[in-house]
Design a protein around this motif. Structure first.
Motif, mmCIF file in Angstrom:
data_model
loop_
_atom_site.group_PDB
_atom_site.id
_atom_site.type_symbol
_atom_site.label_atom_id
_atom_site.label_comp_id
_atom_site.label_asym_id
_atom_site.label_seq_id
_atom_site.Cartn_x
_atom_site.Cartn_y
_atom_site.Cartn_z
ATOM 1 N N GLY A 98 -0.954 -5.146 15.315
ATOM 2 C CA GLY A 98 0.227 -4.651 14.726
ATOM 3 C C GLY A 98 0.003 -3.367 14.259
ATOM 4 N N ASN A 99 1.005 -2.824 13.132
ATOM 5 C CA ASN A 99 0.958 -1.517 12.541
ATOM 6 C C ASN A 99 0.645 -1.766 10.907
ATOM 7 N N THR A 100 -0.115 -1.232 10.331
ATOM 8 C CA THR A 100 0.043 -1.618 8.898
ATOM 9 C C THR A 100 0.446 -0.635 7.806
ATOM 10 N N GLY A 101 1.207 0.604 8.587
ATOM 11 C CA GLY A 101 1.675 1.667 7.981
ATOM 12 C C GLY A 101 0.714 2.606 7.431
ATOM 13 N N ARG A 102 0.659 3.191 6.460
ATOM 14 C CA ARG A 102 -0.258 4.191 5.759
ATOM 15 C C ARG A 102 -1.423 3.636 5.206
ATOM 16 N N PHE A 103 -1.232 2.326 4.857
ATOM 17 C CA PHE A 103 -2.595 1.879 4.200
ATOM 18 C C PHE A 103 -2.583 0.095 4.404
ATOM 19 N N PHE A 104 -3.865 -0.454 4.159
ATOM 20 C CA PHE A 104 -3.953 -2.000 3.954
ATOM 21 C C PHE A 104 -3.539 -2.258 2.628
ATOM 22 N N ARG A 105 -2.904 -3.435 2.552
ATOM 23 C CA ARG A 105 -2.643 -4.149 1.251
ATOM 24 C C ARG A 105 -3.157 -5.716 1.341
ATOM 25 N N CYS A 106 -4.089 -5.927 0.381
ATOM 26 C CA CYS A 106 -4.557 -7.454 0.394
ATOM 27 C C CYS A 106 -3.316 -8.319 0.138
ATOM 28 N N PRO A 107 -3.322 -9.316 0.848
ATOM 29 C CA PRO A 107 -2.199 -10.329 0.259
ATOM 30 C C PRO A 107 -2.483 -11.345 -0.931
ATOM 31 N N TYR A 108 -3.788 -11.082 -1.322
ATOM 32 C CA TYR A 108 -4.190 -11.897 -2.628
ATOM 33 C C TYR A 108 -3.747 -11.281 -3.805
ATOM 34 N N HIS A 109 -4.406 -10.141 -4.016
ATOM 35 C CA HIS A 109 -4.187 -9.424 -5.553
ATOM 36 C C HIS A 109 -3.709 -7.816 -5.254
ATOM 37 N N ALA A 110 -3.276 -7.884 -3.972
ATOM 38 C CA ALA A 110 -2.547 -6.430 -3.581
ATOM 39 C C ALA A 110 -3.461 -5.320 -3.869
ATOM 40 N N TRP A 111 -4.632 -5.406 -3.894
ATOM 41 C CA TRP A 111 -5.625 -3.955 -3.614
ATOM 42 C C TRP A 111 -5.164 -3.520 -2.241
ATOM 43 N N THR A 112 -5.174 -2.098 -2.428
ATOM 44 C CA THR A 112 -4.941 -1.330 -1.254
ATOM 45 C C THR A 112 -5.761 -0.058 -1.026
ATOM 46 N N TYR A 113 -5.999 0.043 0.576
ATOM 47 C CA TYR A 113 -6.787 0.707 1.009
ATOM 48 C C TYR A 113 -6.278 1.817 2.021
ATOM 49 N N LYS A 114 -6.807 3.127 2.243
ATOM 50 C CA LYS A 114 -6.649 3.969 3.310
ATOM 51 C C LYS A 114 -7.030 3.615 4.530
ATOM 52 N N LEU A 115 -6.337 3.987 5.622
ATOM 53 C CA LEU A 115 -6.703 3.706 6.983
ATOM 54 C C LEU A 115 -8.278 3.732 7.341
ATOM 55 N N ASP A 116 -8.974 4.415 6.533
ATOM 56 C CA ASP A 116 -10.427 4.641 6.796
ATOM 57 C C ASP A 116 -11.312 3.703 6.027
ATOM 58 N N GLY A 117 -10.333 2.687 5.372
ATOM 59 C CA GLY A 117 -11.044 1.737 4.305
ATOM 60 C C GLY A 117 -11.312 2.458 2.848
ATOM 61 N N ALA A 118 -11.112 3.619 2.599
ATOM 62 C CA ALA A 118 -11.583 4.102 1.265
ATOM 63 C C ALA A 118 -10.250 3.468 0.212
ATOM 64 N N PRO A 119 -10.864 3.132 -0.977
ATOM 65 C CA PRO A 119 -9.872 2.476 -1.923
ATOM 66 C C PRO A 119 -8.691 3.445 -2.242
ATOM 67 N N LEU A 120 -7.541 2.765 -2.670
ATOM 68 C CA LEU A 120 -6.284 3.660 -2.589
ATOM 69 C C LEU A 120 -5.831 3.165 -4.121
ATOM 70 N N ALA A 121 -5.530 1.831 -4.374
ATOM 71 C CA ALA A 121 -4.971 1.703 -5.756
ATOM 72 C C ALA A 121 -5.356 0.052 -6.073
ATOM 73 N N ILE A 122 -5.512 -0.177 -7.067
ATOM 74 C CA ILE A 122 -5.535 -1.602 -7.634
ATOM 75 C C ILE A 122 -4.574 -1.993 -8.760
ATOM 76 N N PRO A 123 -4.159 -3.122 -9.003
ATOM 77 C CA PRO A 123 -3.279 -3.619 -10.072
ATOM 78 C C PRO A 123 -4.094 -3.579 -11.404
ATOM 79 N N LEU A 124 -3.405 -3.274 -12.481
ATOM 80 C CA LEU A 124 -4.133 -3.603 -13.732
ATOM 81 C C LEU A 124 -5.333 -2.630 -13.827
ATOM 82 N N LYS A 125 -5.215 -1.527 -13.407
ATOM 83 C CA LYS A 125 -6.327 -0.636 -13.429
ATOM 84 C C LYS A 125 -7.226 -0.381 -14.762
ATOM 85 N N SER A 126 -6.307 -0.328 -15.692
ATOM 86 C CA SER A 126 -6.836 -0.162 -17.058
ATOM 87 C C SER A 126 -7.952 -1.351 -17.243
ATOM 88 N N GLY A 127 -7.605 -2.318 -16.723
ATOM 89 C CA GLY A 127 -8.659 -3.443 -17.006
ATOM 90 C C GLY A 127 -9.924 -3.258 -16.478
#
Length: 441
Positions: A98-127
């Motif tokens: 398929g095509n993931t778009g510009r990033f991968f998004r985990c279906p469990y807790h919504a952590w996201t990653y760039k296409l090269d696997g680098a971390p992009l964003a996580i929910p509740l980052k301040s925690g």
């Protein structure tokens, strides 16, 4: 029951000069060791770059029990990542492709990653502020497979840090890929026509050695060839044949034909069957295409490509290549007694459509689960898998044309019915099993 874990000496003893022990086909413990060691220290075929033409395109698959992703990057490169979230280990994608778009998004807790696997964003980052996440592996993102090679758009990986470099591992047998790719006047192939998949209830080594077995067609496929011969009976010898007839009738050639086609072994289990000619050598000529090939490659190189049509070229342990027709088989072991076989066809850029038609026709005719040829093989593979459980004989014979002198030669040309090509595979199996087990000790 023999216990092989942590005993590379016992594993090595399963492969003798002219026979192999039945446990290579039956033992689930050996299969687990293969997953951990053989398929980690060797180079395994992942897929073709044309399967991921656009940024964000991916193919997901398991290799040796490890979930992987082949991903097209934003800059046009391809990359292989482990298909797991760095957080809890969830597979990021479960679709086959398929095509993931510009990033991968985990279906469990919504952590996201760039296409090269680098971390992009996580929910509740301040925690996570003031915690050890950034210094932890989980904070580094998805893990890329370190050892990846792309050869003329064919993508391979080696999962372990132990093992040979890509060029050293394959060496001369990469010429089989060159022969297929260069059948395109533009030197480019694309996957076309979908894929045929067949799960066979047999050990993967059984299927792979059969690729080099030229003695079985006369008996195993006798009914199919006799039916074809009966349909073709009465036609002139030089009459143009329909494509299906052109492809199936040579299966009925005698032992002498297959013996004279010749074979060649290379280091690390690789081989080419049909170094002189093969069942693919008699396909109808295509004058305009041949002229385009001479224009593109020069007369000498074009003749070398078109006149060389090996039966099968094995890039051990996962890939079998047919330059003409332009088709491959991919061997995906699932269990000691279960193997997934994939048959893919290729379109040659700048070549007539009949080349793709040949590839698709051959795959349907010979490798489809419903083909008139494959069902013969599948029946026998599954029969062997069951028969090997019988008591009284722990060994499988590979004696035909054995010569002790072959043990000192890693590259050797021989007759086409010699079981040397099979013995060569098992010697590579023993070598890389030992390499992996000793490195892990």
């Amino acid at each position: 029951m023999t216990v092989y874990r942590n005993r590379p000496d016992l594993v090595a003893a399963l492969v003798q000069d002219d026979r192999v022990h039945r446990d290579l086909y039956l033992s689930e413990e050996l299969f687990a060791l293969e997953q951990a060691h053989l398929f980690a220290t060797t180079w395994t075929y992942i897929g073709h770059a044309s399967q991921v033409p656009n940024a964000g395109d991916f193919v997901s698959l398991d290799i040796a029990g490890r979930p992987l992703l082949l991903v097209r990057q934003a800059d046009g490169a391809v990359r292989v990542l482990y298909n797991r979230c760095a957080h809890k280990g969830t597979r990021l994608v479960t679709d086959e492709s398929g095509n993931t778009g510009r990033f991968f998004r985990c279906p469990y807790h919504a952590w996201t990653y760039k296409l090269d696997g680098a971390p992009l964003a996580i929910p509740l980052k301040s925690g996570y502020e003031g915690t050890g996440l950034k210094a932890c592996e989980s904070g580094q993102g998805m893990v890329a497979v370190k050892h990846m090679a792309v050869y003329r758009d064919f993508v391979f990986v080696r999962l372990s840090d132990t093992g040979p470099a890509f060029e050293d591992y394959f060496g001369e047998v990469l010429g089989a890929i060159d022969n297929m790719v260069d059948r395109s006047p533009e030197g480019r192939l694309t996957v076309a026509g979908g894929v045929l998949r067949n799960i066979v209830h047999c050990n993967w080594k059984m299927y792979l050695e059969n690729i080099n077995d030229t003695v079985h067609p006369m008996s195993t496929h006798e009914s199919a060839t006799q039916a074809a011969e009966a349909l073709w009976q009465g036609n002139a010898t030089d009459a143009p044949k329909p494509m299906a007839m052109e492809q199936i009738l040579p299966f009925g050639a005698g032992y002498d034909f297959f013996d004279k086609m010749g074979g060649r072994i290379f280091p690390n289990g690789h081989s080419v069957l049909g170094v002189n000619f093969s069942i693919h050598s008699g396909y109808a000529q295509l004058p305009e295409y041949e002229a385009a090939m001479r224009t593109a490659h020069g007369a000498e190189r074009a003749a070398d490509i078109l006149e060389r049509s090996p039966q099968n070229s094995v890039l051990y342990p996962s890939l079998s290549v047919k330059g003409s027709p332009q088709a491959i088989r991919v061997i995906r072991p699932l269990a000691a007694d279960r193997t997934l076989i994939e048959a893919w066809s290729f379109r040659a850029a700048g070549a007539p459509d009949v080349l793709l038609e040949r590839a698709m026709s051959y795959n349907r005719l010979v490798f489809s689960p419903m083909s008139v040829v494959a069902h013969d093989d599948v029946h026998l593979f599954e029969s062997i898998q069951q028969g090997l459980r019988a008591d009284g004989n722990d060994w499988v014979s590979l004696h035909r044309n054995f010569d002790p002198a072959e043990l000192a030669q890693s590259t050797l040309t021989t007759n086409g019915t010699n079981e040397l090509l099979m013995r060569n595979q098992f010697r590579a199996w023993a070598r890389y099993m030992a390499l992996g087990m000793e490195a892990a000790a």
